[in-house]
Design an enzyme around this catalytic site. Structure first.
Site, PDB file in Angstrom:
ATOM      1  N   MET A  54       0.833  -1.200   0.000  1.00  0.00           N
ATOM      2  CA  MET A  54       0.000   0.000   0.000  1.00  0.00           C
ATOM      3  C   MET A  54       0.870   1.254   0.000  1.00  0.00           C
ATOM      4  O   MET A  54       0.408   2.346   0.346  1.00  0.00           O
ATOM      5  CB  MET A  54      -0.964  -0.003   1.189  1.00  0.00           C
ATOM      6  N   GLY A 108      11.284  -2.942   5.211  1.00  0.00           N
ATOM      7  CA  GLY A 108      10.496  -4.168   5.260  1.00  0.00           C
ATOM      8  C   GLY A 108       9.983  -4.563   3.888  1.00  0.00           C
ATOM      9  O   GLY A 108      10.058  -5.735   3.492  1.00  0.00           O
ATOM     10  N   HIS A 109       9.451  -3.597   3.145  1.00  0.00           N
ATOM     11  CA  HIS A 109       8.995  -3.880   1.783  1.00  0.00           C
ATOM     12  C   HIS A 109      10.172  -4.262   0.885  1.00  0.00           C
ATOM     13  O   HIS A 109      10.065  -5.175   0.057  1.00  0.00           O
ATOM     14  CB  HIS A 109       8.289  -2.656   1.192  1.00  0.00           C
ATOM     15  N   SER A 168       7.112  -0.494  10.059  1.00  0.00           N
ATOM     16  CA  SER A 168       5.732  -0.300   9.624  1.00  0.00           C
ATOM     17  C   SER A 168       5.584   1.106   9.070  1.00  0.00           C
ATOM     18  O   SER A 168       6.210   2.052   9.575  1.00  0.00           O
ATOM     19  CB  SER A 168       4.758  -0.497  10.790  1.00  0.00           C
ATOM     20  N   ARG A 217       3.181   2.940   9.500  1.00  0.00           N
ATOM     21  CA  ARG A 217       2.491   3.766  10.494  1.00  0.00           C
ATOM     22  C   ARG A 217       3.417   4.267  11.599  1.00  0.00           C
ATOM     23  O   ARG A 217       3.015   5.114  12.391  1.00  0.00           O
ATOM     24  CB  ARG A 217       1.323   2.990  11.099  1.00  0.00           C
TER      25      ARG A 217
END
Length: 287
Positions: free
Chosen positions: A30, A36-37, A185, A187
């Site tokens: 998203m 992490g991605h 994350s 967020r």
């Protein structure tokens, strides 16, 4: 790297890769990309796949009380990250491409989607399944890579793929962490400096509970103490539990094999943090 914003452009780019003899791996995201991605893309490249990564903030997985508009977006930055990570195709669809007028097909997920996040975010995994099924249909990958940080989501996708007989191999990739242990994350950027300093306690508490379970049979008491400790440090804990890794059912005693996870979700200020721990990661870290 190819940039695809329309389905014909995507399909042409994928066809070119296949014509060149490449196997295709898919990494759905998203956006607001981070290490992490990138680890998902690198994991796929390490297995000799050409990688297609989607960037799409999916509205159907947000609940009525969740702020879709607040979700972080940085398309320019995402494209730069994907290019330097070695992604072959960046797929950037708009909402009308994913949900065209008259769209009337959805999912009602059961099994691993029902508890934990599914119970607290009704409809969330229905939306996840819907968009992932659409993306699989668009990309038609040989494999797809998902992070283990969202452990329940990974099991939902495995269930979806098996139930629909989709010819896509699902790979889980270990959680990427900051130096202090906080799970990466998108967020995390919303944490205040004070909250960011506290946030690593979530993982440390998972580690402490994991090591305690190695010598004590009472998972319920250990998890209860973990919740109390986190709440005492400023978290608002939704759950902290020992589960069977594949079914997500609660279990009372740490099994001998690897099919278990400690999972937790907790709010810190306005940010909801998720994390989990399995045997392999427990062995790498001290509490």
């Amino acid at each position: 790297m190819h940039l695809a914003r329309t389905l014909p452009t995507l399909q042409q780019a994928v066809h070119q890769l296949r014509h060149a003899g490449k196997r295709i791996a898919f990494v759905p995201t998203m956006g607001a990309l981070h290490e992490g991605h990138q680890s998902l893309v690198r994991a796929a490249i390490a297995q000799d796949y050409a990688v297609v990564t989607s960037v799409f903030v999916n509205p159907t997985q947000f609940g009525p009380s969740e702020d879709l508009a607040r979700y972080p977006r940085d398309e320019k930055g995402d494209i730069a990250i994907l290019e330097r990570t070695g992604c072959s195709i960046a797929w950037l669809p708009d909402v009308d491409t994913m949900y065209p007028p008259g769209d009337a097909t959805g999912f009602v997920m059961g099994g691993p989607a029902l508890g934990w996040e599914g119970a607290r975010r009704p409809g969330h995994f229905n939306g996840v399944a819907q968009v992932v099924a659409k993306l699989f249909g668009q990309v038609r990958p040989d494999a797809a890579f998902f992070g283990e940080k969202d452990w329940q989501q990974l099991q939902v996708i495995r269930r979806l793929t098996a139930d629909l007989l989709l010819p896509v191999a699902i790979h889980g990739v270990p959680t990427q962490r900051e130096e202090d242990g906080l799970a990466m994350s998108s967020r995390n950027r919303f944490l205040s400096p004070e909250e960011r300093a506290i946030a690593p306690l979530l993982f440390r508490t998972l580690l402490q509970a994991g090591h305690a379970l190695s010598s004590s049979p009472d998972a319920e008491e250990i998890c209860k103490n973990a919740i109390a400790a986190l709440n005492g440090q400023g978290f608002d804990v939704d759950y902290f539990a020992l589960i069977e890794g594949s079914s997500l059912s609660s279990i009372a005693i740490l099994p001998e094999g690897d099919d278990w996870r400690l999972i937790t979700a907790a709010r810190l200020g306005s940010v909801r943090l998720l994390d989990n721990l399995g045997r392999a990661e427990l062995a790498r870290f001290r509490a």
